[in-house]
Design a protein around this motif. Structure first.
Motif, PDB file in Angstrom:
ATOM      1  N   LEU A 440       0.971  -1.190  -0.055  1.00 38.45           N
ATOM      2  CA  LEU A 440       0.118   0.104   0.084  1.00 38.45           C
ATOM      3  C   LEU A 440       0.695   1.353  -0.142  1.00 38.45           C
ATOM      4  CD1 LEU A 440      -2.888  -1.142   2.489  1.00 38.45           C
ATOM      5  CD2 LEU A 440      -2.987  -0.992  -0.031  1.00 38.45           C
ATOM      6  N   GLN A 441       1.915   1.360   0.830  1.00 37.25           N
ATOM      7  CA  GLN A 441       2.934   2.434   0.527  1.00 37.25           C
ATOM      8  C   GLN A 441       3.496   2.587  -0.751  1.00 37.25           C
ATOM      9  OE1 GLN A 441       3.599   4.634   2.956  1.00 37.25           O
ATOM     10  NE2 GLN A 441       3.292   3.542   4.908  1.00 37.25           N
ATOM     11  N   SER A 442       4.068   1.377  -1.472  1.00 37.32           N
ATOM     12  CA  SER A 442       4.380   1.572  -2.563  1.00 37.32           C
ATOM     13  C   SER A 442       3.268   2.040  -3.430  1.00 37.32           C
ATOM     14  CB  SER A 442       4.988   0.167  -3.130  1.00 37.32           C
ATOM     15  OG  SER A 442       6.019  -0.195  -2.203  1.00 37.32           O
ATOM     16  N   ILE A 443       2.045   1.458  -3.649  1.00 34.98           N
ATOM     17  CA  ILE A 443       1.075   2.121  -4.518  1.00 34.98           C
ATOM     18  C   ILE A 443       0.695   3.561  -4.149  1.00 34.98           C
ATOM     19  CG2 ILE A 443      -1.348   1.820  -5.033  1.00 34.98           C
ATOM     20  CD1 ILE A 443      -1.014  -1.287  -4.499  1.00 34.98           C
ATOM     21  N   ARG A 444       0.498   3.989  -2.886  1.00 34.92           N
ATOM     22  CA  ARG A 444       0.405   5.303  -2.598  1.00 34.92           C
ATOM     23  C   ARG A 444       1.332   6.186  -3.262  1.00 34.92           C
ATOM     24  NH1 ARG A 444      -0.747   7.332   3.679  1.00 34.92           N
ATOM     25  NH2 ARG A 444       1.782   6.848   3.655  1.00 34.92           N
ATOM     26  N   GLU A 445       2.768   5.733  -2.969  1.00 39.66           N
ATOM     27  CA  GLU A 445       3.744   6.520  -3.645  1.00 39.66           C
ATOM     28  C   GLU A 445       3.859   6.829  -5.092  1.00 39.66           C
ATOM     29  OE1 GLU A 445       5.891   8.492  -2.327  1.00 39.66           O
ATOM     30  OE2 GLU A 445       5.415   8.295  -0.288  1.00 39.66           O
ATOM     31  N   GLU A 446       3.334   5.640  -5.691  1.00 37.85           N
ATOM     32  CA  GLU A 446       3.212   5.583  -7.268  1.00 37.85           C
ATOM     33  C   GLU A 446       1.906   6.692  -7.574  1.00 37.85           C
ATOM     34  OE1 GLU A 446       4.857   4.418  -9.453  1.00 37.85           O
ATOM     35  OE2 GLU A 446       6.611   3.399  -8.105  1.00 37.85           O
ATOM     36  N   GLU A 447       0.943   6.410  -6.948  1.00 37.71           N
ATOM     37  CA  GLU A 447      -0.443   7.259  -7.292  1.00 37.71           C
ATOM     38  C   GLU A 447       0.185   8.688  -6.937  1.00 37.71           C
ATOM     39  OE1 GLU A 447      -3.102   6.661  -8.364  1.00 37.71           O
ATOM     40  OE2 GLU A 447      -2.689   4.356  -8.669  1.00 37.71           O
ATOM     41  N   ARG A 448       0.989   8.780  -5.831  1.00 40.18           N
ATOM     42  CA  ARG A 448       1.307  10.388  -5.726  1.00 40.18           C
ATOM     43  C   ARG A 448       2.083  10.857  -6.764  1.00 40.18           C
ATOM     44  NH1 ARG A 448       3.085  11.199   0.753  1.00 40.18           N
ATOM     45  NH2 ARG A 448       0.936  11.511   1.803  1.00 40.18           N
ATOM     46  N   GLU A 544      27.260  11.733  -0.991  1.00 40.50           N
ATOM     47  CA  GLU A 544      27.583  10.201  -1.489  1.00 40.50           C
ATOM     48  C   GLU A 544      26.785   9.181  -0.395  1.00 40.50           C
ATOM     49  OE1 GLU A 544      31.692   9.740  -1.320  1.00 40.50           O
ATOM     50  OE2 GLU A 544      31.889  11.140  -2.951  1.00 40.50           O
ATOM     51  N   GLN A 545      26.487   9.472   0.691  1.00 43.89           N
ATOM     52  CA  GLN A 545      25.787   8.586   1.372  1.00 43.89           C
ATOM     53  C   GLN A 545      24.297   8.300   1.089  1.00 43.89           C
ATOM     54  OE1 GLN A 545      25.773  10.712   5.407  1.00 43.89           O
ATOM     55  NE2 GLN A 545      28.009   9.821   5.952  1.00 43.89           N
ATOM     56  N   LEU A 546      24.003   9.483   0.470  1.00 47.30           N
ATOM     57  CA  LEU A 546      22.407   9.297   0.383  1.00 47.30           C
ATOM     58  C   LEU A 546      22.118   9.054  -1.096  1.00 47.30           C
ATOM     59  CD1 LEU A 546      21.453  12.385   2.383  1.00 47.30           C
ATOM     60  CD2 LEU A 546      21.397   9.888   3.047  1.00 47.30           C
ATOM     61  N   ILE A 547      23.026   8.230  -2.256  1.00 47.62           N
ATOM     62  CA  ILE A 547      22.986   7.806  -3.282  1.00 47.62           C
ATOM     63  C   ILE A 547      22.261   6.547  -3.414  1.00 47.62           C
ATOM     64  CG2 ILE A 547      23.706   7.224  -5.752  1.00 47.62           C
ATOM     65  CD1 ILE A 547      26.198   9.264  -4.967  1.00 47.62           C
ATOM     66  N   LEU A 548      20.803   6.506  -3.093  1.00 47.70           N
ATOM     67  CA  LEU A 548      20.248   5.230  -3.001  1.00 47.70           C
ATOM     68  C   LEU A 548      19.095   4.976  -4.116  1.00 47.70           C
ATOM     69  CD1 LEU A 548      19.289   5.918   0.845  1.00 47.70           C
ATOM     70  CD2 LEU A 548      21.152   4.523  -0.076  1.00 47.70           C
ATOM     71  N   ASP A 549      18.503   3.742  -3.995  1.00 44.84           N
ATOM     72  CA  ASP A 549      17.487   3.428  -4.876  1.00 44.84           C
ATOM     73  C   ASP A 549      16.277   4.343  -4.524  1.00 44.84           C
ATOM     74  OD1 ASP A 549      15.652   1.694  -3.176  1.00 44.84           O
ATOM     75  OD2 ASP A 549      17.544   1.055  -2.887  1.00 44.84           O
ATOM     76  N   ASP A 550      15.215   4.380  -5.502  1.00 45.22           N
ATOM     77  CA  ASP A 550      14.010   5.133  -5.441  1.00 45.22           C
ATOM     78  C   ASP A 550      13.324   4.892  -4.164  1.00 45.22           C
ATOM     79  OD1 ASP A 550      12.221   7.159  -6.786  1.00 45.22           O
ATOM     80  OD2 ASP A 550      10.957   5.462  -6.687  1.00 45.22           O
ATOM     81  N   ALA A 551      13.057   3.353  -3.957  1.00 43.70           N
ATOM     82  CA  ALA A 551      12.336   3.092  -3.019  1.00 43.70           C
ATOM     83  C   ALA A 551      12.852   3.515  -1.670  1.00 43.70           C
ATOM     84  CB  ALA A 551      11.853   1.494  -2.865  1.00 43.70           C
ATOM     85  N   HIS A 658       8.468  -3.459  -6.692  1.00 40.48           N
ATOM     86  CA  HIS A 658       7.041  -3.276  -6.165  1.00 40.48           C
ATOM     87  C   HIS A 658       5.933  -4.468  -6.752  1.00 40.48           C
ATOM     88  CE1 HIS A 658       8.039   0.580  -4.496  1.00 40.48           C
ATOM     89  NE2 HIS A 658       8.805   1.009  -5.849  1.00 40.48           N
ATOM     90  N   THR A 659       6.616  -4.604  -8.141  1.00 39.64           N
ATOM     91  CA  THR A 659       5.667  -5.955  -8.704  1.00 39.64           C
ATOM     92  C   THR A 659       5.775  -7.077  -7.664  1.00 39.64           C
ATOM     93  OG1 THR A 659       6.489  -5.033 -10.727  1.00 39.64           O
ATOM     94  CG2 THR A 659       5.722  -7.214 -10.830  1.00 39.64           C
ATOM     95  N   MET A 660       7.149  -7.318  -7.190  1.00 38.03           N
ATOM     96  CA  MET A 660       7.232  -8.563  -6.499  1.00 38.03           C
ATOM     97  C   MET A 660       6.288  -8.592  -5.233  1.00 38.03           C
ATOM     98  SD  MET A 660      10.820 -10.060  -4.664  1.00 38.03           S
ATOM     99  CE  MET A 660      10.634  -8.426  -3.431  1.00 38.03           C
ATOM    100  N   LEU A 661       6.401  -7.456  -4.486  1.00 41.10           N
ATOM    101  CA  LEU A 661       5.577  -7.300  -3.498  1.00 41.10           C
ATOM    102  C   LEU A 661       3.877  -7.454  -3.675  1.00 41.10           C
ATOM    103  CD1 LEU A 661       6.958  -4.074  -1.465  1.00 41.10           C
ATOM    104  CD2 LEU A 661       7.137  -6.706  -0.906  1.00 41.10           C
ATOM    105  N   ILE A 662       3.544  -6.621  -4.877  1.00 44.20           N
ATOM    106  CA  ILE A 662       2.133  -7.069  -5.220  1.00 44.20           C
ATOM    107  C   ILE A 662       1.717  -8.720  -5.471  1.00 44.20           C
ATOM    108  CG2 ILE A 662       0.470  -6.310  -7.067  1.00 44.20           C
ATOM    109  CD1 ILE A 662       1.931  -3.844  -7.191  1.00 44.20           C
TER     110      ILE A 662
END
Length: 668
Positions: A440-448, A544-551, A658-662
């Motif tokens: 739901l968090q992922s879906i909400r972020e995608e919707e946002r 450099e510490q904060l170069i992370l993936d989107d999630a 996100h696809t895996m979680l769904i």
């Protein structure tokens, strides 16, 4: 030990012996001319024999008093043992240095001998006087008794060393051709007085005990000690009045001293030998009297065991079942008679038998008498095996005890199959809810993100185009002043709409997060927060510490955003401090304020949706979330997130996460 009259010599007999002793001693002292006729032609062997027997008796007093009560001794026995050991040592020093012994023929050697003799008799006199005051007895530990022994032996060794190596530091006790000195005689007179006082006190105590039959403080008979003190006083008189080493007075003094030693042995050693056995006999008698009560207690205990709803099993060191109640047999699917005498392995799955035996043996060797096991259904080694081969989890407590040198183990247990199933279901439901929350968090972020993009790209562009058209319309010279004012008002409204649209789009999904990354987005959030709420906000981080993936970037941004929102609404803070740090395996960051803090009950409230949302975001990333807060001292949030592996990061970057979680959610 009771001090009844049968434990003491007859008081009248003791008085008669004392009177005869004094009568004959006075007769001897007043007829020295008669005694002088008896000359000991070879006094050294006689003196040595009598002194040696006395030393042996005193050593026996030490041995028996020291070992009378085992590891827990009576303080009276320890003091008596130590005192008479030191007396025996100094008596031996006196005997070997006496005039006539090989290597000891000078006056100074006689002085050494007398000094050791006076010290040994002083110890005996002081010990008897201490006993005569009838102190209360008490137990003493083995370490304390050895400390007393070591201290006494050290003092004895120092005194003996002073006598033999520095005799000139001690007042002379013997002068050649003159005999014993006034110092020695004065010391002996003092010992006579001490011994007479001890004899008087012992007689008084013995008289009271004989008539009142009251309990003694010490395990000693007073009448023999009364006679011993009297004999020692008489012997000191004989030692005072002798003139030559072959004088019969010396022999009489040694005989009196020997009889005193025998009386001391009779009083203290005999009682110390028999006291433990008398106590044991008394205990046995009490056990016989309570045999009927013991039988009743056993029957009551047996009924309690048989009616208990929990299983109870007792096994011996060979893991043979010697007791099992009906509840235990029923849990395993047997009858009681089928399991009594059989091996405990019958009730344990094959794969756990070896480990279980070693666990029980180790438990017995640790010295711990009780232990709880199987309190979590994950403790699979605590597993039972039913008669049909089925296995089930057990919660149990185990205890062990020693009986007649043999060790027995008792287990009280219950079947927790239903609890295990309930816990597994709860764990599965909790995992599903956590996965659903993450989805739901992922879906909400995608919707946002989608809504923000639509607002910015479509509606934003339309408003921008509309404003451009108004700008062109304002350049028309044919517009009247009234129309121009209306158009300017429309321009301001469109500008406000564009500003509001940008703020809404930024709240839904900050473009800085997509365009500049997490570090740039946090900087923007920090500046906007400080400007909007007039609260100083400090960000300490390395780009450099904060170069992370989107999630991860989105989750961290939302956590910081929610934290700052809570600070603005509730904290009444003046400063907020955000700091990031990292290790090879984890990224850590803290958000601390100096506000009024959060009450403990508010932290635990399930309706604190801000904290719940942050916890869920952190849990979805397999991290830890901690809140530290004290009223009036501010609040500090600590978050620790694991670094994702390369394949996991790649999957998240490509949208597969996100696809895996769904997909997982759909499976459940």
């Amino acid at each position: 030990m009771s001090s009844s009259g049968k434990h003491h010599p007859n008081l009248n007999r003791a008085r008669l012996l004392a009177v005869l002793l004094i009568f004959f001693s006075l007769a001897g002292w007043m007829n020295q001319a008669f005694l002088s006729q008896f000359i000991v032609s070879n006094p050294l062997p006689v003196h040595t024999l009598l002194e040696t027997v006395t030393i042996i008796i005193f050593t026996s007093v030490f041995i028996v008093c020291w070992n009378a009560f085992g590891s827990t001794r009576k303080i009276s026995s320890v003091i008596l043992a130590v005192a008479f050991l030191c007396t025996a040592i100094l008596g031996f020093a006196h005997a070997i240095s006496f005039m006539g012994m090989p290597g000891f023929d000078t006056a100074i050697d006689m002085h050494k001998s007398f000094s050791a003799w006076l010290a040994s008799r002083a110890i005996v006199a002081a010990t008897l006087l201490g006993l005569a005051f009838d102190p209360e007895d008490a137990d003493i530990s083995q370490s304390q008794s050895y400390a007393i022994l070591l201290s006494a032996l050290t003092g004895t060794a120092l005194w003996a060393g002073l006598i033999f190596f520095f005799p000139h530091m001690i007042p002379l006790t013997y002068v050649e051709h003159l005999g014993q000195t006034w110092f020695k005689v004065a010391c002996e007179v003092g010992l006579i007085g001490i011994n007479l006082l001890s004899a008087y006190l012992f007689y008084q105590h013995a008289s009271k005990l004989e008539t009142s039959n009251s309990a003694e403080h010490l395990h000693i008979n007073r009448l023999p000690l009364f006679l011993a003190s009297l004999l020692l006083a008489v012997s000191e008189v004989y030692f005072c009045i002798y003139t030559e080493t072959n004088d019969v007075n010396i022999v009489l003094g040694h005989l009196m001293q020997l009889m005193a030693a025998i009386a001391i042995y009779r009083s203290m050693v005999a009682v110390n030998i028999h006291t433990p056995y008398a106590q044991l006999a008394e205990s046995s008698k009490q056990l016989e009297l309570s045999a009927e009560e013991l039988r009743i207690e056993r029957e009551r205990l047996s009924r309690m065991i048989d009616t208990a709803i929990d299983g109870i099993i007792t096994v011996n060191e060979e893991q043979k079942i010697i007791l099992i109640n009906p509840a235990a047999a029923g849990i395993f699917g047997y009858e009681v008679g089928q399991l009594e005498g059989s091996s405990l392995d019958r009730l344990i799955p094959m794969r756990h038998r070896h480990a279980h035996g070693s666990h029980v043996k180790k438990f017995g060797e640790t010295g711990v008498t009780r232990r709880k096991m199987g309190t979590h259904y994950e403790d699979f080694y605590v597993t039972g095996c039913r008669a049909d081969g089925g296995e089930f989890p057990i919660e149990a407590s185990i205890a062990h005890q020693l009986e007649n040198g043999k060790r027995f183990y008792t287990v009280i247990f219950r079947d927790i199959t239903d609890r295990k199933i309930a816990k597994e279901k709860m764990a599965a439901y909790h995992e599903e809810l956590s996965q659903l929350s993450g989805v739901l968090q992922s879906i909400r972020e995608e919707e946002r993100k989608h809504i923000a993009r639509e607002l910015h790209d479509d509606l934003g562009q339309l408003l921008a185009a509309l404003r451009m058209d108004l700008s062109l319309l304002q350049r028309d010279n044919q517009l009247t002043a009234r129309n121009e004012s209306t158009i300017q008002s429309m321009d301001q409204l469109i500008l406000s709409a564009i500003t509001t649209l940008r703020r809404i789009a930024t709240d839904l999904r900050p473009r800085a997060l997509d365009e500049g990354g997490l570090y740039f987005a946090l900087q923007t959030l920090q500046k906007e927060f400080s400007q909007r709420h007039q609260i100083h906000c400090e960000l300490i981080a390395d780009e450099e510490q904060l170069i992370l993936d989107d999630a991860q970037s989105t989750a961290i941004f939302r956590i910081v955003q929610e934290s700052l929102t809570n600070v603005a609404r509730h904290a009444q803070a003046e400063t907020v401090h955000i700091e990031f740090s990292e290790t090879e395996t984890h990224l850590k960051f803290t958000i601390c304020d100096d506000g009024r803090g959060i009450e403990e009950e508010d932290i635990r409230k399930t309706r604190s949706f801000g904290l719940v949302g942050m916890r869920e975001r952190v849990k979805a990333m397999h991290g830890t979330f901690t809140v530290h807060s004290n009223t009036g001292e501010g609040t500090c949030l600590s978050i620790k997130l694991p670094r994702l592996h390369a394949d996991h990061e790649k999957r998240m970057q490509t949208g597969e996460f996100h696809t895996m979680l769904i997909q997982q959610d759909l499976k459940h």
